[in-house]
Scaffold this motif. Structure first.
Motif, PDB file in Angstrom:
ATOM      1  N   ASN A  69      89.768  44.878   5.317  1.00 61.41           N
ATOM      2  CA  ASN A  69      90.397  44.236   6.471  1.00 61.41           C
ATOM      3  C   ASN A  69      91.492  43.245   6.113  1.00 61.41           C
ATOM      4  O   ASN A  69      92.363  42.966   6.941  1.00 61.41           O
ATOM      5  N   PHE A  70      91.436  42.715   4.900  1.00 61.66           N
ATOM      6  CA  PHE A  70      92.405  41.679   4.544  1.00 61.66           C
ATOM      7  C   PHE A  70      93.333  42.156   3.454  1.00 61.66           C
ATOM      8  O   PHE A  70      92.909  42.767   2.477  1.00 61.66           O
ATOM      9  N   GLU A 589      97.832  37.172   5.722  1.00 60.03           N
ATOM     10  CA  GLU A 589      97.102  38.432   5.870  1.00 60.03           C
ATOM     11  C   GLU A 589      95.887  38.529   4.954  1.00 60.03           C
ATOM     12  O   GLU A 589      95.040  39.391   5.151  1.00 60.03           O
ATOM     13  N   THR A 593      93.098  38.768  10.137  1.00 64.32           N
ATOM     14  CA  THR A 593      93.648  40.076  10.511  1.00 64.32           C
ATOM     15  C   THR A 593      94.668  39.910  11.632  1.00 64.32           C
ATOM     16  O   THR A 593      94.717  38.887  12.318  1.00 64.32           O
ATOM     17  N   GLU A 594      95.481  40.927  11.833  1.00 60.01           N
ATOM     18  CA  GLU A 594      96.571  40.844  12.805  1.00 60.01           C
ATOM     19  C   GLU A 594      96.065  40.678  14.237  1.00 60.01           C
ATOM     20  O   GLU A 594      96.755  40.105  15.078  1.00 60.01           O
TER      21      GLU A 594
END
Length: 824
Positions: A69-70, A589, A593-594
């Motif tokens: 995720n990162f 990031e 997360t975005e």
């Protein structure tokens, strides 16, 4: 009684089938051997090292989620190789150019799949020339620059965490010097290539590094796995010939007849073919831990073989001819063999309950291997012995020496029977003394440690001197990984870290305040920075760092910081949007997360903290967050594996002991109406395990990825000595022969076979101590100690326990009238 008669009838039919139709038995077993041999080609080499143990663990799954995720320094689907360079000063112009040439060589080869590089060379070159983006451009830029320009560039980069993190701890920006550096090369391998391709890539890069005119070495998961696999192969090459020679020697000593020795060897080979053929068909990989399986099976097989041949010879000494002698010997031993096999399956198979797949696979392979061993040595060997003796008689081939190993009149028989002679005088005192000594050793051994680290699977930095004298075909290869890992520890002093994986809505007001609040009053093992707060990296620290460098962003943060502590409390979505659109987006990031729904915080752990302490700190921190939080990280995963290793050891031991004791109580109760003998049988093995634990702690050994299985395996291997002794005792014991006399006859007869099998098993399994890796070496030492203790306790602890059993039995058999009050 009906059950006992049914069992006795079934065993009798099986025994008659063996002695009446030996050739049919031989043909059937040879055909089955051919079937199992077909599976040998399907045996695969499994992954060794830490990864094999962490797969599927919740803590590892959480860490995988973090990595997925990162944004990491390299994309999650890339592989990396570290180039570690040491020199008097790795920051001189000449040294940097030499490394740039190595990067050029790597990039020039399409089969090495190089994408990019990160380290001193790329960073210095790009600082001098921002358009430099390839190893060739790096080299040309460095060649054009003067030494003074390079030194000034290094000083300018001293505030760059990525740059300083790639240099040794002794980096001095004033003198522009460092003794070591790390350059990370990334690769994106096509999905069509298997995991072995990374091993090949990193091995090739290692060859390039070795040919460079400086101390440069490659390090990565591929080179580590390659050395683990190589050490596995080298260990087998060194250990197995020694095991075979030792077993052959003891077969010659025990059998003293070349034909019997040949039969024993054929049976051993068949056992290995059956076991590993099954592994191939079942798709169970051969891992480093599996090296112990053939050694254990060979040792147990020799034990069975010695018993059957020795007992057969005892019967022929009494005047029986071949078929009747085997019928009598096998009839007496078959029950004992079945009991030993079932209890060994309980001991070995108890490891199947482990959450760790390598230990679970070891339990499956060893348990089935024991069943195969019984079938081959309990059915095939007696049939083969009868068939070959028949051929020998018809051809007139003489017997060389068919005497049993020991008898009542032999010196060995008298020595083995000595504990039984002593026990008759004070059996209660001896049993109490053994219980007390076992309790002391068990209490001391309860403090044995648990370990799980790469060093367990890898060869030591300095190989033992005895390997230098081996013939060339047995000499191990060269190993560098352990030396490299020690170099990384000494030069870079990288501290462990833990991660908190957070899930929630981080656009809510005060979400960052709640995140930062966890840094206050940090748990004991965490490194503490200024103000007594934990050293942490998160989206909060990225916001603060970018605010220090960008006045416009700092103003945005200040407008939304209600309590002036540098942490925005509101309008967080706007702050994230600006941050992700800035030059700090790469760092952001890594921690958010975005979609702003998942975050991570990374905490530095004190260098002297244990994995268990770090894991406890991660759990405590996770509980502080109002959102869903999970503690993870490499240290937490290692702690989880250590916990499961310890859990496997204790649960495996408990299951093995309970199942074994219950089975023996039922068997002796049903077949002999002597259920308490089942408890007596377990007594010696419990004392043995207590002494083994105490010895482990005294020698500084730990429960690791392989030695954790030693406790339950000790039950499986060690109970055989008590079972064989007890079963022979039952045959000798009757109303006319008391327990003492029966035990003396037992130890002077069966004791010889036990002594022979103890020597073969101890030296055969002890040969693992010569393996290259500590994992196997310690296991070999411990299994040899376990077998020795089990044998000693079967002749020291069992006789007084049996005498006490007889007293209890005689008391129970006294007429009930003795309990009635007398009357005039």
């Amino acid at each position: 009684m009906a059950v006992a008669e049914a069992v006795e009838a079934a065993i009798k039919r099986l025994n008659n089938g063996i002695v009446d139709r030996p050739r049919a038995i031989i043909i059937a077993f040879l055909l089955l051997t051919g079937v199992f041999a077909g599976g040998l080609g399907s045996v695969s080499m499994g992954e060794g090292g830490l990864d094999a143990f962490t797969e599927g663990l919740p803590e590892q799954n959480a860490l995988d989620d973090v990595n997925e995720n990162f944004q990491q320094p390299f994309a999650p689907n890339t592989e990396t190789t570290q180039l570690i360079r040491t020199d008097d000063n790795v920051l001189t112009k000449e040294s940097l150019i030499r490394e740039a040439r190595v990067l050029e060589q790597i990039e020039s080869r399409d089969d090495l799949w190089m994408d990019a590089a990160s380290g001193p060379v790329p960073l210095i070159a790009q600082q001098l020339n921002p358009s430099a983006s390839t190893p060739t451009a790096y080299r040309e830029t460095l060649e054009r620059a003067s030494p003074t320009e390079i030194r000034q560039t290094v000083r300018d980069l001293k505030g760059n965490a990525q740059f300083t993190g790639s240099l040794a701890d002794d980096f001095n920006p004033t003198s522009v010097s460092a003794s070591a550096s790390i350059t990370t090369v990334s690769h994106t391998l096509p999905k069509s290539l298997g995991s072995d391709e990374l091993n090949t890539v990193q091995t090739e890069i290692q060859s390039i590094a070795e040919n460079a005119p400086s101390d440069l070495r490659a390090f990565g998961s591929g080179t580590t796995q390659a050395e683990i696999t190589q050490s596995m192969t080298d260990s087998l090459t060194i250990v197995m010939p020694i095991v075979i020679l030792l077993l052959l020697f003891f077969l010659v000593v025990a059998y003293r007849d070349p034909i019997d020795v040949a039969l024993g060897l054929i049976s051993l080979v068949m056992t290995i073919i059956w076991t590993f053929g099954f592994l191939g068909y079942a798709g169970i990989p051969f891992s480093q831990q599996m090296i112990s399986v053939p050694v254990l099976l060979l040792a147990v097989g020799v034990d069975f073989g010695i018993h059957i041949i020795n007992r057969y010879r005892e019967e022929t000494e009494r005047g029986f001819e071949g078929i009747e002698a085997m019928r009598a010997a096998n009839g007496q031993l078959m029950v004992a063999f079945i009991i030993v096999t079932v209890t060994a399956v309980f001991g070995f198979g108890a490891n199947v309950i482990s959450d760790l797949s390598p230990i679970r696979n070891l339990g499956i392979a060893s348990a089935l291997g024991i069943i195969f061993t019984y079938l081959i040595f309990g059915l095939f060997l007696p049939a083969a012995k009868l068939a070959t003796d028949d051929v020998r008689t018809r051809l007139g081939v003489p017997e060389f020496n068919s005497k049993p190993i020991a008898s009542e009149d032999s010196a060995l028989g008298r020595v083995l029977a000595f504990p039984a002679q002593v026990s008759q005088y004070a059996p209660t005192a001896i049993v109490v003394a053994l219980l007390l000594s076992g309790a002391v050793m068990g209490a001391y051994g309860s403090g044995v440690g648990t370990s799980f680290e790469n060093e367990d699977f890898l060869p030591p930095e300095e190989l033992p001197d005895y390997l230098d004298v081996l013939p060339a075909q047995f000499s191990p290869g060269e190993y560098t990984i352990t030396e490299t890992m020690n170099l990384l520890d000494n030069k870079f002093g990288q501290r462990d870290s833990i991660k908190i994986y957070l899930e929630g809505n981080f656009e809510e007001d005060h979400a960052l305040e709640a995140m930062a609040a966890s840094d206050e009053s940090p748990p004991e093992p965490l490194a503490v920075g200024a103000g007594g707060q934990a050293e942490a990296q998160s989206i909060v620290t990225v916001i603060q760092s970018h605010a220090d460098q960008n006045p416009e962003f700092a103003s945005l943060v200040a407008r939304n910081d209600q309590n002036d502590n540098g942490i925005p409390d509101q309008n967080l979505e706007r702050i994230y949007d600006v941050l992700f659109a800035s030059s700090a987006s790469g760092q952001a990031e890594q921690y958010l997360t975005e979609d702003h729904r998942t975050a991570q915080i990374e905490y530095t752990v004190d260098s002297d903290a244990t994995p268990s302490e770090a894991s406890s700190a991660a759990s405590e921190l996770a509980e502080r967050f109002p959102t869903e939080a999970t503690g993870t990280g490499n240290t937490v995963v290692m702690s989880a594996v250590m916990d499961r290793i310890f859990q496997s050891a204790i649960q495996g031991l408990a299951i093995a002991v309970v199942l074994t004791a219950s089975f023996l109580v039922v068997v002796y109760g049903v077949l002999e109406r002597k259920p308490l003998l089942g408890v007596v049988n377990v007594f010696p093995i419990l004392i043995s395990i207590a002494f083994l634990l105490g010895t482990m702690r005294y020698l500084g050994m730990t429960l690791n990825a392989l030695t954790a299985t030693i406790l339950s395996i000790s039950v499986g291997v060690g109970i055989a000595y008590s079972v064989h002794t007890t079963h022979r005792f039952i045959d000798e014991y009757d109303q006319a022969t008391g327990a003492h006399e029966a035990m003396v006859v037992t130890l002077s007869g069966t004791g010889g076979a036990l002594f022979g099998s103890m020597l073969t098993t101890t030296l055969g399994t002890g040969a693992l101590a010569l393996a290259i890796t500590p994992l196997l070496g310690n296991f070999g030492t411990l299994i040899a100690l376990s077998v020795s203790y089990s044998f000693l306790m079967s002749i020291i602890a069992l006789p007084p326990a049996v005498l006490l059993w007889e007293r209890v039995r005689q008391w129970e058999l006294q007429p009930l009238a003795r309990l009635r009050p007398t009357t005039d």
